[in-house]
Scaffold this motif. Structure first.
Motif, short mmCIF file in Angstrom:
data_model
loop_
_atom_site.label_atom_id
_atom_site.label_comp_id
_atom_site.label_asym_id
_atom_site.label_seq_id
_atom_site.Cartn_x
_atom_site.Cartn_y
_atom_site.Cartn_z
N PRO A 118 5.77 8.86 -14.35
CA PRO A 118 5.29 7.64 -15.02
C PRO A 118 6.31 7.08 -16.00
O PRO A 118 6.93 7.82 -16.77
CB PRO A 118 4.02 8.12 -15.75
N LEU A 119 6.50 5.77 -15.93
CA LEU A 119 7.38 5.01 -16.83
C LEU A 119 8.85 5.39 -16.69
O LEU A 119 9.65 5.05 -17.56
CB LEU A 119 6.92 5.15 -18.28
N SER A 120 9.22 6.03 -15.59
CA SER A 120 10.62 6.33 -15.32
C SER A 120 11.27 5.11 -14.65
O SER A 120 10.57 4.18 -14.22
CB SER A 120 10.74 7.54 -14.40
N LEU A 121 12.58 5.14 -14.52
CA LEU A 121 13.28 4.04 -13.84
C LEU A 121 12.78 3.90 -12.41
O LEU A 121 12.53 2.78 -11.94
CB LEU A 121 14.79 4.28 -13.86
N GLU A 122 12.60 5.03 -11.72
CA GLU A 122 12.09 4.99 -10.35
C GLU A 122 10.71 4.35 -10.30
O GLU A 122 10.42 3.52 -9.43
CB GLU A 122 12.04 6.41 -9.77
N PHE A 123 9.84 4.71 -11.24
CA PHE A 123 8.51 4.11 -11.32
C PHE A 123 8.61 2.60 -11.46
O PHE A 123 7.96 1.85 -10.72
CB PHE A 123 7.73 4.70 -12.51
N TYR A 124 9.44 2.14 -12.41
CA TYR A 124 9.55 0.70 -12.66
C TYR A 124 10.12 -0.05 -11.46
O TYR A 124 9.70 -1.17 -11.15
CB TYR A 124 10.39 0.43 -13.91
N ILE A 169 0.83 -1.22 0.00
CA ILE A 169 0.00 0.00 0.00
C ILE A 169 0.86 1.26 0.00
O ILE A 169 0.69 2.11 -0.89
CB ILE A 169 -1.03 -0.03 1.15
N PRO A 170 1.81 1.44 0.94
CA PRO A 170 2.64 2.66 0.85
C PRO A 170 3.53 2.67 -0.40
O PRO A 170 3.78 3.75 -0.96
CB PRO A 170 3.48 2.64 2.13
N LEU A 171 3.96 1.50 -0.86
CA LEU A 171 4.73 1.46 -2.11
C LEU A 171 3.87 1.95 -3.27
O LEU A 171 4.33 2.72 -4.11
CB LEU A 171 5.24 0.04 -2.39
N SER A 172 2.62 1.52 -3.29
CA SER A 172 1.69 1.97 -4.34
C SER A 172 1.48 3.47 -4.26
O SER A 172 1.48 4.17 -5.28
CB SER A 172 0.34 1.26 -4.20
N LEU A 173 1.30 3.97 -3.05
CA LEU A 173 1.11 5.42 -2.87
C LEU A 173 2.36 6.19 -3.31
O LEU A 173 2.24 7.29 -3.87
CB LEU A 173 0.77 5.73 -1.41
N TYR A 174 3.52 5.62 -3.09
CA TYR A 174 4.76 6.27 -3.51
C TYR A 174 4.79 6.45 -5.04
O TYR A 174 5.37 7.41 -5.54
CB TYR A 174 5.98 5.48 -3.03
N LEU A 175 4.17 5.54 -5.74
CA LEU A 175 4.12 5.65 -7.20
C LEU A 175 3.49 6.98 -7.64
O LEU A 175 3.81 7.49 -8.72
CB LEU A 175 3.33 4.49 -7.81
N LEU A 176 2.62 7.54 -6.81
CA LEU A 176 1.96 8.80 -7.15
C LEU A 176 2.95 9.96 -7.29
O LEU A 176 2.63 10.95 -7.95
CB LEU A 176 0.90 9.15 -6.09
N ILE A 177 4.12 9.84 -6.66
CA ILE A 177 5.10 10.93 -6.76
C ILE A 177 6.26 10.60 -7.69
O ILE A 177 7.24 11.33 -7.74
CB ILE A 177 5.61 11.37 -5.36
N THR A 178 6.13 9.50 -8.40
CA THR A 178 7.17 9.17 -9.38
C THR A 178 6.75 9.66 -10.76
O THR A 178 5.57 9.90 -11.01
CB THR A 178 7.43 7.65 -9.47
N VAL A 212 9.90 0.82 -8.16
CA VAL A 212 8.88 0.76 -7.11
C VAL A 212 7.75 -0.18 -7.54
O VAL A 212 7.25 -0.98 -6.74
CB VAL A 212 8.35 2.17 -6.78
N TYR A 213 7.36 -0.11 -8.80
CA TYR A 213 6.31 -0.98 -9.33
C TYR A 213 6.73 -2.45 -9.23
O TYR A 213 5.93 -3.31 -8.82
CB TYR A 213 6.00 -0.58 -10.77
N ALA A 214 7.98 -2.74 -9.55
CA ALA A 214 8.49 -4.11 -9.43
C ALA A 214 8.48 -4.56 -7.97
O ALA A 214 8.17 -5.73 -7.68
CB ALA A 214 9.90 -4.21 -10.02
N LEU A 215 8.82 -3.66 -7.05
CA LEU A 215 8.76 -4.00 -5.62
C LEU A 215 7.33 -4.34 -5.21
O LEU A 215 7.11 -5.28 -4.43
CB LEU A 215 9.30 -2.85 -4.78
N CYS A 216 6.37 -3.60 -5.73
CA CYS A 216 4.96 -3.91 -5.46
C CYS A 216 4.64 -5.32 -5.94
O CYS A 216 3.98 -6.10 -5.23
CB CYS A 216 4.05 -2.90 -6.16
N GLY A 217 5.10 -5.65 -7.12
CA GLY A 217 4.87 -6.99 -7.67
C GLY A 217 5.53 -8.07 -6.83
O GLY A 217 4.95 -9.14 -6.61
N MET A 218 6.73 -7.78 -6.35
CA MET A 218 7.44 -8.77 -5.51
C MET A 218 6.68 -9.02 -4.20
O MET A 218 6.61 -10.16 -3.74
CB MET A 218 8.86 -8.33 -5.24
#
Length: 177
Positions: free
Chosen positions: A24-30, A13-22, A32-38
């Motif tokens: 989109p489609l940047s290295l940081e986005f990917y 949940i906080p990882l998903s919320l962090y995506l809001l300040i990244t 954090v998004y991968a961490l959500c998937g893990m």
């Protein structure tokens, strides 16, 4: 061990919320998004391995998944170019999902989203979708996720409407409780 599994789930949940300040489609986005998937993969795998699968864990997982999907759709909506058919299908899927959630709330007096095989397949394809955008496979995967998502949403609704009891871990319509 159950607490650890739930903490892994909740961390999505906080990882998903962090995506809001990244961006989109940047290295940081990917990353954090991968961490959500893990976290999504790890929580279920550890729970099954340690025999700590729980109803609370399943509900937390569904909630964390819902938040992640909503946030990613919110973030990527303005930057992706979906065809009209994808948007229409996504709207129909969302409507069916809300009807299904309402049916569970009315019929069983609780919140529940099933962990069917088709729901898991939809989640996997939906998760891969942002990565596919770098390979120009977005429209193909968007159509695939819409079709599988529509079938899985209908399957879940039919299960809820025809079941006498709620089984969040039911694998498919053809698998009787």
């Amino acid at each position: 061990m159950g607490t650890l599994v739930n903490l892994i789930t909740i961390s999505r949940i906080p990882l998903s919320l962090y995506l809001l300040i990244t961006v989109p489609l940047s290295l940081e986005f990917y990353i954090v998004y991968a961490l959500c998937g893990m976290t999504d993969i790890l929580d279920g795998a550890i729970a099954r391995k340690t025999n700590t699968v729980s109803e609370l864990g399943g509900r937390l997982d569904s909630l964390a998944d819902f938040i992640l999907v909503f946030i990613v759709l919110y973030i990527l909506g303005p930057v992706i170019e979906l065809k009209t058919i994808h948007i229409i299908l996504a709207g129909v899927i969302i409507l069916i999902r809300f009807i299904s959630i309402a049916a569970v709330a009315y019929k069983f007096r609780t919140f529940g989203v099933l962990h069917t095989r088709l729901n898991k397949a939809t989640g996997l394809i939906l998760f891969v979708y942002p990565f596919s955008m770098t390979l120009k496979l977005g429209n193909i995967l968007a159509f695939l996720v819409c079709i599988i998502g529509l079938i899985s949403a209908l399957e879940e609704l039919i299960i809820h409407l025809t079941s006498d009891q709620l089984d969040l871990n039911r694998k498919a319509f053809v698998c009787r409780p």
